[in-house]
Enzyme design. Structure first.
Site, PDB file in Angstrom:
ATOM      1  N   SER A  17      59.563  58.091  29.216  1.00  0.00           N
ATOM      2  CA  SER A  17      61.105  57.676  29.381  1.00  0.00           C
ATOM      3  C   SER A  17      62.074  58.892  29.467  1.00  0.00           C
ATOM      4  O   SER A  17      63.191  58.607  30.038  1.00  0.00           O
ATOM      5  CB  SER A  17      61.444  56.684  28.410  1.00  0.00           C
ATOM      6  OG  SER A  17      61.221  57.398  27.091  1.00  0.00           O
TER       7      SER A  17
ATOM      8  N   LYS B 185      69.203  63.576  25.152  1.00  0.00           N
ATOM      9  CA  LYS B 185      68.576  62.186  25.712  1.00  0.00           C
ATOM     10  C   LYS B 185      69.449  61.106  25.231  1.00  0.00           C
ATOM     11  O   LYS B 185      69.953  61.047  24.036  1.00  0.00           O
ATOM     12  CB  LYS B 185      67.398  61.820  25.351  1.00  0.00           C
ATOM     13  CG  LYS B 185      66.742  60.659  25.929  1.00  0.00           C
ATOM     14  CD  LYS B 185      65.149  60.373  25.252  1.00  0.00           C
ATOM     15  CE  LYS B 185      64.439  59.238  25.928  1.00  0.00           C
ATOM     16  NZ  LYS B 185      62.935  59.058  25.517  1.00  0.00           N
TER      17      LYS B 185
ATOM     18  N   SER C  36      56.382  59.553  26.010  1.00  0.00           N
ATOM     19  CA  SER C  36      57.594  59.666  26.651  1.00  0.00           C
ATOM     20  C   SER C  36      58.050  61.156  26.552  1.00  0.00           C
ATOM     21  O   SER C  36      59.181  61.389  27.331  1.00  0.00           O
ATOM     22  CB  SER C  36      58.625  58.485  25.917  1.00  0.00           C
ATOM     23  OG  SER C  36      58.528  57.371  26.382  1.00  0.00           O
TER      24      SER C  36
END
Lengths: 493, 100, 488
Positions: free
Chosen positions: A159, A78, A183
């Site tokens: 997210s 990420k 998330s």
């Protein structure tokens, strides 16, 4: 070699170890999938050379008999984790072009364990969002489509939407995520994969771009529970550089996986039965209860009385912390600098931050600034921290009568891109089931449980006691084995 | 309590985010919507409740007073510090001239 | 009570002063990072990723900084809070990389304490006065801006960024520049005794924010101004005097004092409003979520207490009890280096009163001439004790001691060795002295007549002549006795 990209982390690790294939073959297969999936926009930066280099090392290590726990496994990172020499943006214009000279603790642990990096995964800007529509680098598209032939582009969740989309599309077998208020879990649920947010403090926050410090927690996302356990073992661990890091040994979660829940009690929080919720969500939940009973667990109803206050609490605390955490993006030392003609220092700040932050980030900074400002601090922030204490106590009381809690991960399946962007509050409500565990710092995971009538995945959430990731993983495994979730998005990209 | 555009502008100024009139107008509605919603917390009885300070019971560790014990948190890495600077100047960070 | 007032057109005004002293904690590394704290390094070399507030960086507190602040608190007999917390003070400035300073607002490490400033008639402080200290908290220092290097840019150096400071906040208990000056000096003395701050104001390791207001005696406190970063005792006093006069003038001419931050310009000896801080009043303090509450256990506090040295007030009392004059006791205890040196001298066997006199006159005089500090005195306490021992046991006279001390400074040799080599040992050999006395009396028969005729003041003359003849080495007491006998 497409079948290599269908392998799980455990299968790649074991197959590589056994000599069934080389790590370079695996890396090349995933690199090819990544290169062929631009339409998903899951990656901000692709790093095929990194994956290949790690794979070559893995093959050499195998020859030398010095294999590491994850030798030969390429993963996605990420883009909230700082990676030495590789652009790290938090999906913001603010950090576009920022190349750290340091490596986050979690990513370093994964490289030390033998992983290779396929690329930096897209996300909601500064991890603020639930649909991956706030990235400066464009929306991530879910590989899933509704079965109504509408072809609408769906949100991969947020997210960690790049992570969820990439795993679901077989661009990587596993990825890192971070979870501040859902998330990891919500995008996992939206894309039919698994993800676990461990107990706050298990994974070091050092080198992860901060959103809300008291809530942020890294965790793995992968296709099944075992892979989550393997990944988490190699991400977690005490870090003296993070004052909130837990100084505890990392259990051997994979080895202790067991779906036998005899003697365990599962709590069903009655406050999570929301009025007006999609009946398919409740049906999936009931099915999950049955699965855990089948695995030997007793089921009790529990009460978490302050549940309805969790989201408002979160939307005070997280923006407050974020407003301060994001003050460092000022155009002085790194990142974007916007210097209008003749501007002074303070004008430079205002111009840089206006240009560098997207609308959702600005909105949260504004909310956070307001709730901390003179005269409002006690009414908002102190009150929220008190309610947070009550929410944590709710869980503590509930865990007196159960070992894990079962609930839906999200109140709906994936929605279409653009459907909720006009209404921030509607978007926030998507995290209604995910946020309470975040506020209490508890381990929680999402596992895919069913497809809804539109053919979209739904996820079940297991929340555990602090430090009891094992209990969470085991209950997740029990569901995984019984749900038999094998559906995958049909390739259209 | 509802906030007006002047307040929006004041918050934006505190947060050092330049906003246009149109943005201020749009934000007024959005922020009021969110603040109105979070204000339901006011109805929770928190008598005798301490604000949360540590979500997981944990003690603040103190580190030893050793210089550069870990290069990741130590000094002597000016090149790394300045590597991404928009206006590095002879080992300094350059900023528009400040009048104190 | 101080009788310091400002005489305005409408009468006398009392000045009310409170000081916030920022003292750099003596530590190797910074408060929240491992970068060094040494003064004077190349720009941005003592900066870690943490100090530069790179994305994802986190603070971890330095135990030594906490320990030194606790010891300082104990030295001012303050309450030590076993549970304290770090808060963020949010504001934007180029010298503040995080966009917030980690400080302690709501729960400081050290609570209420005090220190005593000594009576000083000449300075208008008639009696000892206790000055309240509200709190001491620990916080990060900011970086430094330089404005002269470039026509359109300021330069940022983050070497100081993140260095640990103690902010020591006094009560508004001072009423004159002299009291404020005495407070700063006393505080600096205590910090140096404790070893928690080097007190070097010129290097910026100690600086004061000076809060000044004026009022008619008996009135409520007036509106105060805060003059930031004043870096010498003299400037602190100058700021108070100037600011008090400015405020009185302002009020008497119909104006009002605005609560504001001001900056002192030593070149022009005046303060001016600091516009750059004007809009920074809403600091949005909240607990730093990167840090947990700071909880101290008894073992930690016990070690802090056990490691405290004897402090100036206690030391002064001990010196007085040993017969040392109040003046000497003050001089000897004011600076920790002098006090330590003096204590070492006593430990080496010197007698307190004689030693105090010698140190404050002979040693300090010599160091002054040489432009040296006591910490690099060419004569060690052991060597001085040897010299004083020779005087005490009658081996040499006080006059000879001065000569011997000069030789010690010149050569670095020991006192006894010099006395031996130069033959300076004083003699009590009555035969030799009597022989010289006989010569002196014979050579000054007229004066002997006068003396016998009643002019007794001439006795000193005979002593002097005899001593001179003996080259100063005669034991004066023996000379006296023998002369008396000879003059019968």
């Amino acid at each position: 070699m497409t079948e290599l990209t269908n392998l799980t982390v455990a299968e790649i690790r074991d197959g590589h170890r056994a000599g069934d294939f080389s790590a370079v073959e695996v890396a090349e297969a995933f690199n090819a999938n990544v290169a062929g999936a631009k339409a998903l926009n899951a990656f901000i930066v692709e790093t095929p050379e990194h994956a290949i280099a790690a794979a070559k090392q893995a093959d050499a290590d195998r020859a030398a008999g010095t294999l590491k726990p994850l030798s030969g496994v390429p993963i996605g990172m990420k883009d909230l984790f700082a990676t030495n020499g590789v652009q790290t943006t938090a999906a913001s214009h603010m950090l576009e072009g920022f190349v750290p000279r340091y490596e986050s603790t979690v990513s370093q642990k994964l490289w030390d364990a033998g992983c290779g990096m396929l690329g930096k995964l897209n996300l909601d800007q500064f991890a603020m969002g639930s649909s991956n529509e706030t990235s400066h680098f464009g929306n991530v598209i879910s590989p899933w489509k509704r079965n109504d032939g509408s072809n609408a582009a769906l949100a991969p969740g947020g997210s960690s939407g790049g992570s969820s989309s990439a795993i679901a599309a077989r661009l990587c077998p596993a990825a890192t995520g971070t979870d501040t208020g859902g998330s990891i879990r919500q995008p996992a649920a939206f894309t039919g994969i698994s993800g676990i947010k461990p107990t706050y403090g298990r994974c070091s926050r050092w080198g992860i771009v901060a959103f809300a410090s008291s809530l942020d927690q890294a965790g793995p996302m992968a296709r099944d529970v075992r892979d989550c356990a393997i990944m988490l073992e190699n991400m977690a661990g005490f870090d003296p550089k993070d004052a909130t890091s837990l100084d505890m040994p990392v259990p051997n979660w994979e080895a202790a996986l067991s779906s036998d829940l005899k003697g365990k009690t599962v709590g069903i929080p009655k406050e999570y039965r929301l009025e007006g919720i999609d009946p398919e969500i409740d049906a999936m939940w009931d099915a999950g209860i049955a699965m855990l009973k089948d695995a030997g667990a007793a089921v009790v109803e529990i009460s978490l009385p302050h549940t309805k206050y969790a989201l408002p609490t979160y939307y005070i605390i997280a923006p407050a912390e974020a407003s301060s955490n994001l003050a460092r993006y000022d155009g002085v030392r790194y990142g974007l600098r916007d210097l209008p003609q003749g501007a002074g220092l303070q004008d430079m700040y205002a111009a840089t931050r206006a240009d560098g932050f997207g609308p959702e980030v600005k909105r949260r900074i504004m909310i956070g600034t307001y709730v901390l400002s003179a005269g409002f601090y006690d009414a908002y922030y102190t009150q929220a921290q008190k309610v947070r204490t009550l929410i944590a106590r709710d869980f503590e009381a509930a865990f007196a009568s159960c070992d894990v809690i079962l609930a839906p991960t999200a109140p709906s399946a994936a929605f279409g891109l653009g459907e909720k962007m006009a209404d921030p509050l509607a978007m926030y409500l998507n995290d209604v089931f995910a946020v309470p565990a975040s506020l209490a710092g508890l381990p929680a995971m999402s596992v895919p449980a069913a497809l809804n009538r539109e053919g979209l995945p739904l996820g079940l959430q297991i929340i555990g006691k602090a430090f009891d990731e094992q209990g969470v993983l085991n209950a997740g495994l029990a569901i995984e084995e019984r749900a038999g979730f094998t559906a995958r998005a049909e390739k259209w990209w | 309590m509802a906030i007006d555009q002047a307040t929006v502008r004041k918050i934006a100024s505190l947060a050092r985010i330049a906003i246009s009139d149109a943005e201020a107008a749009a934000m007024e509605g959005e922020l009021n919507g969110i603040l109105g919603w979070v204000e339901q917390l006011g109805e929770v009885d928190v008598t005798g409740v301490e604000p949360m300070t540590a979500v997981i019971p944990n003690k603040l560790r103190l580190r030893d007073d050793v210089i550069d014990a870990d290069p990741m948190t130590g000094g002597n890495r000016r090149d790394d510090i300045l590597a991404n600077a928009p206006a590095p100047q002879h080992g300094f960070f350059g900023v528009p001239k400040v009048i104190e | 009570m101080s009788n310091y007032t400002i005489k305005g057109e409408t009468g006398e005004w009392e000045v009310v002063i409170g000081l916030e002293v920022h003292a750099q904690v003596t530590s190797n590394a910074k408060l929240f990072s491992g970068a060094a704290t040494a003064f004077g390094a190349e720009p941005n070399t003592q900066v870690s990723l943490v100090d530069a507030a790179m994305p994802g960086m986190l603070p971890v507190p330095n135990r030594e900084c906490i320990r030194q602040a606790v010891r300082t608190g104990m030295a001012i007999e303050a309450e030590i809070n076993k549970w304290s917390r770090f808060d963020r003070k949010n504001y934007f400035y180029a010298d503040l990389p995080q966009g917030y300073q980690i400080s302690q607002l709501y729960h400081p490490l050290v609570g209420e304490g005090s220190l005593t400033i000594a009576a000083d008639e000449k300075a208008g402080i008639p009696t000892d006065k206790v000055i309240g200290i509200e709190r001491i908290h620990v916080e990060q220092d900011a970086g430094k801006l330089m404005h002269d290097q470039h026509p359109t840019m300021s330069y940022v150096d983050l070497n100081r960024s993140g260095v640990a400071l103690m902010e020591i906040v006094s009560r508004p208990d001072m009423r004159s520049p002299a009291e404020a000056g005495a407070y700063v000096r006393k505080l600096r003395s205590i910090l140096r005794y404790v070893g928690s701050c080097d007190g070097n104001m010129e290097e910026g390791s100690m600086r004061a924010d000076v809060n000044v207001s004026v009022r008619k005696p008996g009135d409520e406190f007036g509106t105060r101004t805060e003059t930031k970063n004043v870096n010498s005792v003299r400037f602190v006093m100058a700021v108070i005097e100037g600011e008090a006069k400015r405020q009185v003038g302002l009020i008497e001419s119909g104006g009002t004092v605005v609560q504001e931050t001001r900056l002192y310009d030593p070149d022009r000896n005046e303060t001016r409003s600091m516009r750059s801080k004007e809009d920074a009043h809403d600091y949005r303090y909240f607990p730093d979520p990167d840090l947990l509450p700071l909880e101290l256990d008894d073992a930690f506090l016990d070690e802090c207490r056990a490691s405290l040295p004897e402090l100036p007030d206690a030391k002064r009392a001990r010196y007085l009890s040993e017969g040392i004059s109040a003046y000497n006791a003050d001089v000897l205890t004011a600076e920790v280096e002098a006090a330590r040196w003096f204590d070492a001298l006593l430990e080496a066997g010197a007698k307190p009163v004689a030693a105090a006199n010698w140190v404050t006159s002979e040693l300090f005089g010599a160091l002054n001439r040489m432009g040296r500090d006591i910490s690099d005195s060419p004569v060690s306490p052991a060597q001085a004790a040897e010299l004083l021992g020779l005087v005490a046991d009658g081996t040499i006279s006080g006059t000879i001691a001065k000569q011997v001390f000069e030789k010690m400074l010149e050569t670095g040799d020991g006192a006894a060795a010099i006395v031996d080599r130069e033959g300076l040992k004083q003699t009590s050999d009555t035969g030799a002295i009597e022989a010289e006395i006989a010569k002196v009396l014979a050579a000054n028969a007229d004066k002997v007549e006068q003396y016998k005729g009643g002019k007794e003041a001439l006795f000193g003359f005979f002593v002097g002549q005899t001593m001179k003849a003996m080259q100063g080495k005669a034991n004066p007491q023996v000379v006296n006795e023998l002369l008396k006998k000879a003059l019968g």
